[in-house]
Design a protein around this motif. Structure first.
Motif, PDB file in Angstrom:
ATOM      1  N   GLN A   1      -0.837  -1.868  12.665  1.00 14.68           N
ATOM      2  CA  GLN A   1      -2.163  -2.019  13.264  1.00 14.68           C
ATOM      3  C   GLN A   1      -3.240  -1.489  12.315  1.00 14.68           C
ATOM      4  N   PRO A   2      -4.213  -2.307  11.922  1.00 10.50           N
ATOM      5  CA  PRO A   2      -5.203  -1.850  10.937  1.00 10.50           C
ATOM      6  C   PRO A   2      -5.996  -0.633  11.396  1.00 10.50           C
ATOM      7  N   ALA A   3      -6.409  -0.619  12.657  1.00  7.79           N
ATOM      8  CA  ALA A   3      -7.209   0.517  13.134  1.00  7.79           C
ATOM      9  C   ALA A   3      -6.402   1.815  13.079  1.00  7.79           C
ATOM     10  N   THR A   4      -5.152   1.762  13.522  1.00  3.30           N
ATOM     11  CA  THR A   4      -4.306   2.955  13.508  1.00  3.30           C
ATOM     12  C   THR A   4      -4.036   3.420  12.088  1.00  3.30           C
ATOM     13  N   SER A   5      -3.709   2.465  11.236  1.00  2.00           N
ATOM     14  CA  SER A   5      -3.391   2.797   9.847  1.00  2.00           C
ATOM     15  C   SER A   5      -4.582   3.413   9.123  1.00  2.00           C
ATOM     16  N   ILE A   6      -5.776   2.919   9.396  1.00  2.00           N
ATOM     17  CA  ILE A   6      -6.979   3.423   8.733  1.00  2.00           C
ATOM     18  C   ILE A   6      -7.439   4.750   9.326  1.00  2.00           C
ATOM     19  N   LEU A   7      -7.401   4.842  10.661  1.00  3.77           N
ATOM     20  CA  LEU A   7      -7.945   6.033  11.317  1.00  3.77           C
ATOM     21  C   LEU A   7      -7.026   7.248  11.241  1.00  3.77           C
ATOM     22  N   LEU A   8      -5.715   7.032  11.113  1.00  5.27           N
ATOM     23  CA  LEU A   8      -4.796   8.172  11.091  1.00  5.27           C
ATOM     24  C   LEU A   8      -5.083   9.146   9.951  1.00  5.27           C
ATOM     25  N   PRO A   9      -5.140   8.692   8.685  1.00  2.27           N
ATOM     26  CA  PRO A   9      -5.435   9.661   7.620  1.00  2.27           C
ATOM     27  C   PRO A   9      -6.820  10.272   7.741  1.00  2.27           C
TER      28      PRO A   9
ATOM     29  N   ARG B   1      -2.077  -3.148   4.594  1.00  4.02           N
ATOM     30  CA  ARG B   1      -1.940  -4.385   3.826  1.00  4.02           C
ATOM     31  C   ARG B   1      -0.543  -4.491   3.208  1.00  4.02           C
ATOM     32  N   ALA B   2      -0.074  -3.403   2.588  1.00  5.15           N
ATOM     33  CA  ALA B   2       1.241  -3.431   1.948  1.00  5.15           C
ATOM     34  C   ALA B   2       2.351  -3.661   2.969  1.00  5.15           C
ATOM     35  N   TRP B   3       2.266  -2.974   4.098  1.00  4.82           N
ATOM     36  CA  TRP B   3       3.320  -3.094   5.117  1.00  4.82           C
ATOM     37  C   TRP B   3       3.394  -4.512   5.686  1.00  4.82           C
TER      38      TRP B   3
ATOM     39  N   ASN C   1      14.361  -7.832  -1.439  1.00  4.45           N
ATOM     40  CA  ASN C   1      13.926  -6.776  -2.355  1.00  4.45           C
ATOM     41  C   ASN C   1      12.504  -6.338  -2.032  1.00  4.45           C
ATOM     42  N   THR C   2      11.644  -7.287  -1.682  1.00  2.00           N
ATOM     43  CA  THR C   2      10.267  -6.958  -1.318  1.00  2.00           C
ATOM     44  C   THR C   2      10.239  -6.138  -0.035  1.00  2.00           C
ATOM     45  N   VAL C   3      11.060  -6.500   0.930  1.00  2.00           N
ATOM     46  CA  VAL C   3      11.135  -5.739   2.177  1.00  2.00           C
ATOM     47  C   VAL C   3      11.615  -4.319   1.909  1.00  2.00           C
ATOM     48  N   ALA C   4      12.620  -4.176   1.029  1.00  2.00           N
ATOM     49  CA  ALA C   4      13.137  -2.846   0.686  1.00  2.00           C
ATOM     50  C   ALA C   4      12.061  -2.016  -0.004  1.00  2.00           C
ATOM     51  N   LEU C   5      11.305  -2.624  -0.900  1.00  2.00           N
ATOM     52  CA  LEU C   5      10.216  -1.914  -1.582  1.00  2.00           C
ATOM     53  C   LEU C   5       9.125  -1.508  -0.590  1.00  2.00           C
ATOM     54  N   THR C   6       8.870  -2.356   0.382  1.00  2.00           N
ATOM     55  CA  THR C   6       7.867  -2.043   1.402  1.00  2.00           C
ATOM     56  C   THR C   6       8.268  -0.816   2.201  1.00  2.00           C
ATOM     57  N   LYS C   7       9.522  -0.752   2.596  1.00  2.00           N
ATOM     58  CA  LYS C   7      10.008   0.407   3.343  1.00  2.00           C
ATOM     59  C   LYS C   7      10.010   1.666   2.477  1.00  2.00           C
ATOM     60  N   GLN C   8      10.373   1.490   1.212  1.00  2.00           N
ATOM     61  CA  GLN C   8      10.325   2.628   0.283  1.00  2.00           C
ATOM     62  C   GLN C   8       8.894   3.125   0.138  1.00  2.00           C
ATOM     63  N   GLY C   9       7.948   2.193   0.035  1.00  2.00           N
ATOM     64  CA  GLY C   9       6.537   2.571  -0.057  1.00  2.00           C
ATOM     65  C   GLY C   9       6.066   3.307   1.181  1.00  2.00           C
ATOM     66  N   ALA C  10       6.568   2.925   2.350  1.00  2.00           N
ATOM     67  CA  ALA C  10       6.186   3.611   3.590  1.00  2.00           C
ATOM     68  C   ALA C  10       6.650   5.067   3.581  1.00  2.00           C
TER      69      ALA C  10
ATOM     70  N   ASP D   1       2.195  -6.017  -3.027  1.00  2.00           N
ATOM     71  CA  ASP D   1       0.888  -6.646  -2.818  1.00  2.00           C
ATOM     72  C   ASP D   1      -0.113  -6.008  -3.777  1.00  2.00           C
ATOM     73  N   GLU D   2      -0.674  -6.790  -4.671  1.00  2.00           N
ATOM     74  CA  GLU D   2      -1.574  -6.251  -5.686  1.00  2.00           C
ATOM     75  C   GLU D   2      -2.847  -5.670  -5.073  1.00  2.00           C
ATOM     76  N   VAL D   3      -3.332  -6.270  -4.009  1.00  2.00           N
ATOM     77  CA  VAL D   3      -4.548  -5.761  -3.363  1.00  2.00           C
ATOM     78  C   VAL D   3      -4.307  -4.346  -2.835  1.00  2.00           C
ATOM     79  N   ALA D   4      -3.154  -4.120  -2.213  1.00  2.00           N
ATOM     80  CA  ALA D   4      -2.821  -2.789  -1.711  1.00  2.00           C
ATOM     81  C   ALA D   4      -2.735  -1.787  -2.853  1.00  2.00           C
ATOM     82  N   ALA D   5      -2.136  -2.209  -3.961  1.00  2.00           N
ATOM     83  CA  ALA D   5      -2.008  -1.313  -5.114  1.00  2.00           C
ATOM     84  C   ALA D   5      -3.382  -0.957  -5.687  1.00  2.00           C
ATOM     85  N   TRP D   6      -4.231  -1.950  -5.862  1.00  2.00           N
ATOM     86  CA  TRP D   6      -5.571  -1.680  -6.382  1.00  2.00           C
ATOM     87  C   TRP D   6      -6.391  -0.854  -5.399  1.00  2.00           C
TER      88      TRP D   6
END
Length: 202
Positions: free
Chosen positions: A17-25, A77-79, A89-98, A146-151
């Motif tokens: 959820q974008p609102a939760t993800s943004i507001l939590l930190p 965005r990344a999730w 492999n992308t799904v595994a990297l996504t979970k690792q990033g989380a 996702d390059e946008v998430a990385a940038w």
């Protein structure tokens, strides 16, 4: 290499959820700031010998709010991009990033209590050094999802690098001990708070 560790990872619903993800930190950062007490934090900041190019204390609140929001959006965005991929492999990297994201968020939150609350500059500098390395690795992982998430997290990484310099420089200039550098007389150009103990820079 850090892998996906469910026990050290925020629930997927937080990232979905974008609102939760943004507001939590943002909420966590604001909460720890008020817990440490902003006025006392500002007084401590003004009281310490600091390296060149230190920003005024009023810069940190807006800066961190913006960085926390951008960090949360990048996580969202990344999730959502990664978990929708058909590539395992992308799904595994996504979970690792989380997992990395959750770890770096915890490291971020404990820096202020270490530095300003407990006045432990050695531990605080070690924390922010590990934090910066973790975010650097997270940026690399997200760049494969996702390059946008990385940038989106690059400004945060840049600010952390500068904050590491400030933390280490302040610790060094104060002999890694804040308590014995206090005096009741405020030095010039440091403010006029009668309850503040200021560093004697002579």
């Amino acid at each position: 290499m850090t892998t996906h560790i469910p026990s050290l990872t925020l629930p997927g619903q937080v990232f979905a959820q974008p609102a939760t993800s943004i507001l939590l930190p943002i909420a966590l950062g604001a909460g720890i700031g008020f817990f440490i007490r902003p006025k006392e934090t500002q007084n401590t900041y003004l009281a310490l010998k600091q390296p060149p190019y230190r920003p005024p204390p009023q810069v940190f609140g807006p800066m961190w709010t913006a960085l926390y929001g951008l960090m949360g959006y990048s996580a969202y965005r990344a999730w959502n991009t990664g978990m929708a991929s058909l590539n395992p492999n992308t799904v595994a990297l996504t979970k690792q990033g989380a997992t990395l994201y959750t770890i770096q968020l915890a490291l971020n939150i404990i820096w202020m209590p270490l530095f300003f609350g407990l006045k432990r500059p050695i531990e605080a500098t070690a924390d922010i050094t590990i934090l910066t390395g973790t975010v650097g690795y997270l940026t690399y992982i997200w760049s494969q999802v996702d390059e946008v998430a990385a940038w989106g997290i690059v400004p945060y990484l840049g600010w952390l690098s500068f904050a590491t310099y400030l933390s280490a420089g302040t610790g060094y200039l104060n002999n890694w001990n804040f308590a014995d550098k206090e005096t009741g007389t405020p030095p010039p150009d440091r403010g006029s708070g009668v309850d503040t103990k200021y560093v004697n820079e002579k």
